[in-house]
Design a protein around this motif. Sequence first.
Motif, PDB file in Angstrom:
ATOM      1  N   ASP A  26      -6.080 -13.950  30.403  1.00 33.49           N
ATOM      2  CA  ASP A  26      -4.770 -14.509  30.706  1.00 33.49           C
ATOM      3  C   ASP A  26      -3.982 -14.683  29.401  1.00 33.49           C
ATOM      4  OD1 ASP A  26      -2.863 -16.975  31.027  1.00 33.49           O
ATOM      5  OD2 ASP A  26      -3.314 -16.299  33.059  1.00 33.49           O
TER       6      ASP A  26
ATOM      7  N   THR B  30     -11.327 -12.687  33.803  1.00 31.12           N
ATOM      8  CA  THR B  30     -10.101 -13.270  34.366  1.00 31.12           C
ATOM      9  C   THR B  30      -9.462 -14.272  33.402  1.00 31.12           C
ATOM     10  OG1 THR B  30     -11.437 -14.942  35.518  1.00 31.12           O
ATOM     11  CG2 THR B  30     -10.887 -12.940  36.737  1.00 31.12           C
ATOM     12  N   THR B  31     -10.104 -15.414  33.229  1.00 25.73           N
ATOM     13  CA  THR B  31      -9.505 -16.514  32.451  1.00 25.73           C
ATOM     14  C   THR B  31      -9.155 -16.098  31.033  1.00 25.73           C
ATOM     15  OG1 THR B  31     -10.790 -18.094  33.756  1.00 25.73           O
ATOM     16  CG2 THR B  31      -9.838 -18.880  31.689  1.00 25.73           C
ATOM     17  N   PHE B  32     -10.110 -15.480  30.340  1.00 29.57           N
ATOM     18  CA  PHE B  32      -9.889 -15.175  28.922  1.00 29.57           C
ATOM     19  C   PHE B  32      -8.964 -13.975  28.710  1.00 29.57           C
ATOM     20  CE2 PHE B  32     -13.922 -17.564  28.585  1.00 29.57           C
ATOM     21  CZ  PHE B  32     -13.486 -18.544  27.712  1.00 29.57           C
TER      22      PHE B  32
ATOM     23  N   VAL C 235      -3.868 -18.185  27.964  1.00 30.33           N
ATOM     24  CA  VAL C 235      -5.150 -18.626  27.405  1.00 30.33           C
ATOM     25  C   VAL C 235      -5.358 -18.008  26.024  1.00 30.33           C
ATOM     26  CG1 VAL C 235      -7.659 -18.576  27.709  1.00 30.33           C
ATOM     27  CG2 VAL C 235      -6.166 -18.993  29.670  1.00 30.33           C
TER      28      VAL C 235
ATOM     29  N   ASP D 233     -18.191 -21.151  22.760  1.00 34.40           N
ATOM     30  CA  ASP D 233     -18.291 -20.637  24.133  1.00 34.40           C
ATOM     31  C   ASP D 233     -19.743 -20.212  24.366  1.00 34.40           C
ATOM     32  OD1 ASP D 233     -18.208 -19.304  26.522  1.00 34.40           O
ATOM     33  OD2 ASP D 233     -16.847 -17.713  25.853  1.00 34.40           O
TER      34      ASP D 233
ATOM     35  N   SER E 112     -20.721 -16.752  36.440  1.00 31.26           N
ATOM     36  CA  SER E 112     -19.453 -17.436  36.179  1.00 31.26           C
ATOM     37  C   SER E 112     -18.907 -17.050  34.806  1.00 31.26           C
ATOM     38  CB  SER E 112     -19.641 -18.950  36.272  1.00 31.26           C
ATOM     39  OG  SER E 112     -20.027 -19.329  37.565  1.00 31.26           O
TER      40      SER E 112
ATOM     41  N   MET F 291     -15.218 -15.395  34.225  1.00 28.59           N
ATOM     42  CA  MET F 291     -14.238 -16.012  33.321  1.00 28.59           C
ATOM     43  C   MET F 291     -13.823 -15.036  32.221  1.00 28.59           C
ATOM     44  SD  MET F 291     -15.455 -19.974  32.933  1.00 28.59           S
ATOM     45  CE  MET F 291     -13.920 -20.373  32.111  1.00 28.59           C
ATOM     46  N   GLU F 292     -14.769 -14.225  31.765  1.00 24.55           N
ATOM     47  CA  GLU F 292     -14.454 -13.236  30.727  1.00 24.55           C
ATOM     48  C   GLU F 292     -13.480 -12.196  31.255  1.00 24.55           C
ATOM     49  OE1 GLU F 292     -14.487 -12.029  26.893  1.00 24.55           O
ATOM     50  OE2 GLU F 292     -15.642 -13.726  27.691  1.00 24.55           O
TER      51      GLU F 292
END
Length: 252
Positions: A205, A201-203, A208, A186, A194, A198-199
Amino acid sequence: GAVFGSLNASPGFNLALGLLFVLMALAMFDWITIDLSRFQPGRMASARQGGRRGLAAYGVAFGLGGLSAILAGACVAPVVVAVLARAAALYASGSPSGLWLPLVLGLGMALPWPLAGGGLAVLPKPGRWMVWVKRGLGVLILLLAVNYARDAWQGFRYQAGSVSLQAQVEQAVAESSRRGKPLLVDFWAGWCKSCTVMEQTTFRDPSVKQALEAFVVLKLRAERPTDPETKAVLTRFGVTGLPAFVIVEQAR
């Protein structure tokens, strides 16, 4: 992507942008006056006649466009490059429909502007409310100045880790081989907005997190892409912009 990333990683560049936004905010509060009216399109018609004033008019237009490109390039350039690469790959595989991707991207980026322009017709007549809108925009611009000042401060304080990026990669590859799992690298940076989103929100989840259990994850901080060591690692994995994720499979 690397060029824009290097600019955003420069503390001096972020500090200069912060000061620029401070001046713009002061102008919105009417503490100073920035008059660009002499460069309005009607007066720029005189530029065709040549002379220093004409060159200055074109220079201002070019400078403002260039500044906008620098500010937006770090976020937009990786997306545009990815779309162009995908379109070329589809076309090379015999799918001419891939050539529509850049057009669709352009339409998507341009569509909000005529809608926003049309919305101006429903606004009330000019009056005192415009002053308050101006003040509100000044506050937003001032917040942007604070954001760039913070990035500059973090850049001045940033010190590379005691373990080199190359050593971190080799250690992660060895651990990946020992555990029999593929390696997920990563690439991120403090100036990469961005990456931060992502750190947060996405990571976070749950699905994820569960999927990442199948990988050895290496978070590699590429804060200064033009640094020789950082550039060598980015080149090794073919990374041109952040955020970027590379999966390294183990040889069978």
